[in-house]
Design a protein around this motif. Sequence first.
Motif, PDB file in Angstrom:
ATOM      1  N   PHE A  48     -11.775   2.887  -5.410  1.00  0.00           N
ATOM      2  CA  PHE A  48     -10.449   2.986  -4.538  1.00  0.00           C
ATOM      3  C   PHE A  48      -9.451   3.528  -5.285  1.00  0.00           C
ATOM      4  CE2 PHE A  48      -6.814   1.219  -2.612  1.00  0.00           C
ATOM      5  CZ  PHE A  48      -6.987   1.835  -1.390  1.00  0.00           C
ATOM      6  N   GLU A  49      -9.341   3.285  -6.437  1.00  0.00           N
ATOM      7  CA  GLU A  49      -8.251   3.588  -7.014  1.00  0.00           C
ATOM      8  C   GLU A  49      -8.311   5.104  -7.797  1.00  0.00           C
ATOM      9  OE1 GLU A  49      -6.614   0.913 -10.173  1.00  0.00           O
ATOM     10  OE2 GLU A  49      -5.635  -0.106  -8.796  1.00  0.00           O
ATOM     11  N   LEU A  50      -9.480   5.083  -7.972  1.00  0.00           N
ATOM     12  CA  LEU A  50     -10.020   6.603  -8.529  1.00  0.00           C
ATOM     13  C   LEU A  50      -9.860   7.594  -7.395  1.00  0.00           C
ATOM     14  CD1 LEU A  50     -11.476   8.531 -10.366  1.00  0.00           C
ATOM     15  CD2 LEU A  50     -13.494   7.901  -9.226  1.00  0.00           C
ATOM     16  N   PHE A  51      -9.870   7.441  -6.139  1.00  0.00           N
ATOM     17  CA  PHE A  51      -9.772   8.290  -5.084  1.00  0.00           C
ATOM     18  C   PHE A  51      -8.171   8.256  -4.868  1.00  0.00           C
ATOM     19  CE2 PHE A  51     -14.242   7.285  -3.664  1.00  0.00           C
ATOM     20  CZ  PHE A  51     -14.710   8.463  -4.121  1.00  0.00           C
ATOM     21  N   ARG A  52      -7.433   7.523  -5.097  1.00  0.00           N
ATOM     22  CA  ARG A  52      -5.846   7.319  -5.087  1.00  0.00           C
ATOM     23  C   ARG A  52      -5.156   7.551  -6.388  1.00  0.00           C
ATOM     24  NH1 ARG A  52      -3.560   4.670  -0.904  1.00  0.00           N
ATOM     25  NH2 ARG A  52      -2.270   3.453  -2.469  1.00  0.00           N
ATOM     26  N   SER A  53      -5.880   8.162  -7.109  1.00  0.00           N
ATOM     27  CA  SER A  53      -5.131   8.173  -8.709  1.00  0.00           C
ATOM     28  C   SER A  53      -4.082   9.289  -8.706  1.00  0.00           C
ATOM     29  CB  SER A  53      -6.062   8.951  -9.707  1.00  0.00           C
ATOM     30  OG  SER A  53      -6.784   9.867  -9.289  1.00  0.00           O
ATOM     31  N   GLN A  54      -4.106  10.280  -8.070  1.00  0.00           N
ATOM     32  CA  GLN A  54      -3.022  11.330  -7.842  1.00  0.00           C
ATOM     33  C   GLN A  54      -1.775  10.623  -7.402  1.00  0.00           C
ATOM     34  OE1 GLN A  54      -3.258  14.566  -8.811  1.00  0.00           O
ATOM     35  NE2 GLN A  54      -0.909  14.863  -8.464  1.00  0.00           N
ATOM     36  N   LEU A  55      -1.797   9.546  -6.066  1.00  0.00           N
ATOM     37  CA  LEU A  55      -0.771   9.054  -5.721  1.00  0.00           C
ATOM     38  C   LEU A  55      -0.360   8.157  -6.344  1.00  0.00           C
ATOM     39  CD1 LEU A  55       1.079   9.281  -2.966  1.00  0.00           C
ATOM     40  CD2 LEU A  55      -0.824   7.562  -2.158  1.00  0.00           C
TER      41      LEU A  55
ATOM     42  N   ASP B 210       0.055  11.978 -16.727  1.00  0.00           N
ATOM     43  CA  ASP B 210      -0.893  12.972 -16.303  1.00  0.00           C
ATOM     44  C   ASP B 210      -2.102  12.205 -15.183  1.00  0.00           C
ATOM     45  OD1 ASP B 210      -2.232  15.220 -15.749  1.00  0.00           O
ATOM     46  OD2 ASP B 210      -3.618  14.876 -17.359  1.00  0.00           O
ATOM     47  N   PRO B 211      -2.096  12.602 -13.964  1.00  0.00           N
ATOM     48  CA  PRO B 211      -2.910  12.143 -13.002  1.00  0.00           C
ATOM     49  C   PRO B 211      -4.375  12.310 -13.462  1.00  0.00           C
ATOM     50  CG  PRO B 211      -1.319  13.541 -11.865  1.00  0.00           C
ATOM     51  CD  PRO B 211      -1.147  13.552 -13.324  1.00  0.00           C
ATOM     52  N   ASP B 212      -4.779  13.261 -14.196  1.00  0.00           N
ATOM     53  CA  ASP B 212      -6.121  13.635 -14.452  1.00  0.00           C
ATOM     54  C   ASP B 212      -6.401  12.705 -15.805  1.00  0.00           C
ATOM     55  OD1 ASP B 212      -6.326  15.825 -12.591  1.00  0.00           O
ATOM     56  OD2 ASP B 212      -5.585  17.179 -14.166  1.00  0.00           O
ATOM     57  N   THR B 213      -5.591  12.294 -16.475  1.00  0.00           N
ATOM     58  CA  THR B 213      -5.995  11.451 -17.477  1.00  0.00           C
ATOM     59  C   THR B 213      -6.147  10.127 -16.939  1.00  0.00           C
ATOM     60  OG1 THR B 213      -4.764  12.598 -19.251  1.00  0.00           O
ATOM     61  CG2 THR B 213      -5.445  10.390 -20.014  1.00  0.00           C
ATOM     62  N   TYR B 214      -5.499   9.649 -15.815  1.00  0.00           N
ATOM     63  CA  TYR B 214      -5.500   8.364 -15.336  1.00  0.00           C
ATOM     64  C   TYR B 214      -7.124   8.458 -14.599  1.00  0.00           C
ATOM     65  CZ  TYR B 214      -4.646   4.643 -11.957  1.00  0.00           C
ATOM     66  OH  TYR B 214      -4.859   3.392 -11.377  1.00  0.00           O
ATOM     67  N   ALA B 215      -7.210   9.503 -13.944  1.00  0.00           N
ATOM     68  CA  ALA B 215      -8.468   9.453 -13.211  1.00  0.00           C
ATOM     69  C   ALA B 215      -9.594   9.489 -14.148  1.00  0.00           C
ATOM     70  CB  ALA B 215      -8.509  10.801 -12.212  1.00  0.00           C
ATOM     71  N   THR B 216      -9.713  10.102 -15.195  1.00  0.00           N
ATOM     72  CA  THR B 216     -10.653  10.241 -16.203  1.00  0.00           C
ATOM     73  C   THR B 216     -11.031   8.785 -16.609  1.00  0.00           C
ATOM     74  OG1 THR B 216     -10.245  12.681 -16.752  1.00  0.00           O
ATOM     75  CG2 THR B 216     -11.413  11.252 -18.312  1.00  0.00           C
TER      76      THR B 216
ATOM     77  N   MET C  59       0.712  -1.360  -0.073  1.00  0.00           N
ATOM     78  CA  MET C  59       0.043  -0.221  -0.012  1.00  0.00           C
ATOM     79  C   MET C  59       0.772   1.180  -0.025  1.00  0.00           C
ATOM     80  SD  MET C  59      -3.282   1.099   0.524  1.00  0.00           S
ATOM     81  CE  MET C  59      -4.423   0.809   1.948  1.00  0.00           C
ATOM     82  N   LEU C  60       0.623   1.996  -0.804  1.00  0.00           N
ATOM     83  CA  LEU C  60       1.458   3.402  -1.016  1.00  0.00           C
ATOM     84  C   LEU C  60       1.021   4.270   0.085  1.00  0.00           C
ATOM     85  CD1 LEU C  60       1.034   4.101  -4.806  1.00  0.00           C
ATOM     86  CD2 LEU C  60       3.099   3.037  -3.553  1.00  0.00           C
ATOM     87  N   SER C  61       1.888   4.899   0.581  1.00  0.00           N
ATOM     88  CA  SER C  61       1.740   6.120   1.538  1.00  0.00           C
ATOM     89  C   SER C  61       2.180   7.424   0.870  1.00  0.00           C
ATOM     90  CB  SER C  61       2.526   5.971   2.856  1.00  0.00           C
ATOM     91  OG  SER C  61       3.670   6.364   2.978  1.00  0.00           O
ATOM     92  N   LYS C  62       1.362   8.389   1.093  1.00  0.00           N
ATOM     93  CA  LYS C  62       1.659   9.906   0.575  1.00  0.00           C
ATOM     94  C   LYS C  62       3.214  10.174   0.892  1.00  0.00           C
ATOM     95  CE  LYS C  62      -0.460  14.253  -0.273  1.00  0.00           C
ATOM     96  NZ  LYS C  62      -1.474  15.184  -0.038  1.00  0.00           N
ATOM     97  N   GLU C  63       3.527  10.049   2.161  1.00  0.00           N
ATOM     98  CA  GLU C  63       4.861  10.429   2.550  1.00  0.00           C
ATOM     99  C   GLU C  63       5.928   9.785   1.812  1.00  0.00           C
ATOM    100  OE1 GLU C  63       2.321   9.262   4.705  1.00  0.00           O
ATOM    101  OE2 GLU C  63       1.611  11.298   5.321  1.00  0.00           O
ATOM    102  N   GLU C  64       5.672   8.481   1.616  1.00  0.00           N
ATOM    103  CA  GLU C  64       6.843   7.689   0.947  1.00  0.00           C
ATOM    104  C   GLU C  64       7.057   8.232  -0.274  1.00  0.00           C
ATOM    105  OE1 GLU C  64       6.207   3.271   0.989  1.00  0.00           O
ATOM    106  OE2 GLU C  64       5.832   3.355   3.275  1.00  0.00           O
ATOM    107  N   VAL C  65       5.770   8.318  -0.918  1.00  0.00           N
ATOM    108  CA  VAL C  65       5.761   8.744  -2.537  1.00  0.00           C
ATOM    109  C   VAL C  65       6.454  10.420  -2.536  1.00  0.00           C
ATOM    110  CG1 VAL C  65       4.690   9.558  -4.597  1.00  0.00           C
ATOM    111  CG2 VAL C  65       4.004   7.383  -3.082  1.00  0.00           C
TER     112      VAL C  65
END
Length: 131
Positions: free
Chosen positions: A100-107, A39-45, A1-7
């Motif tokens: 779940f992946e949509l909400f974490r797409s940026q990370l 691009d995170p926005d493309t991934y999320a879309t 599981m990715l953590s924001k701090e690690e990234v």
Amino acid sequence: MLSKEEVLAKEEALRKQVRDLPDDQRLSFFKETEKQLKDPDTYATLNYVFIAGLHHFYLGKWGRGIANITIFLIAIIFLFTGNIELGVLVFLLITAFELFELFRSQLIVQNHNNEIMEDLYRKIAKQPPSS
């Protein structure tokens, strides 16, 4: 599981390493990363469209994309062959995973981009600086 701090820590460490490169290598690094970063926005879309798996293909994760589409198609087959309860259950499970992946797409994309930059850094740092 990715953590924001690690990234974020990994990204900052990469930035410091790139800053220490000679000018020509740093320029080469930035030119290559510009071509390869996602691009995170493309991934999320692509994730939001709910044609399950497209966002995995965007990041080059073909196995996950094919598995995701296969599960999505299995849910549709169940729905149309009379096994509605199982089809709805599979569809709800894949939808929950996608949300779940949509909400974490940026990370997720930021981590993917860090991996790309790390690979490029290793390649460029091995090259001798041009005179």
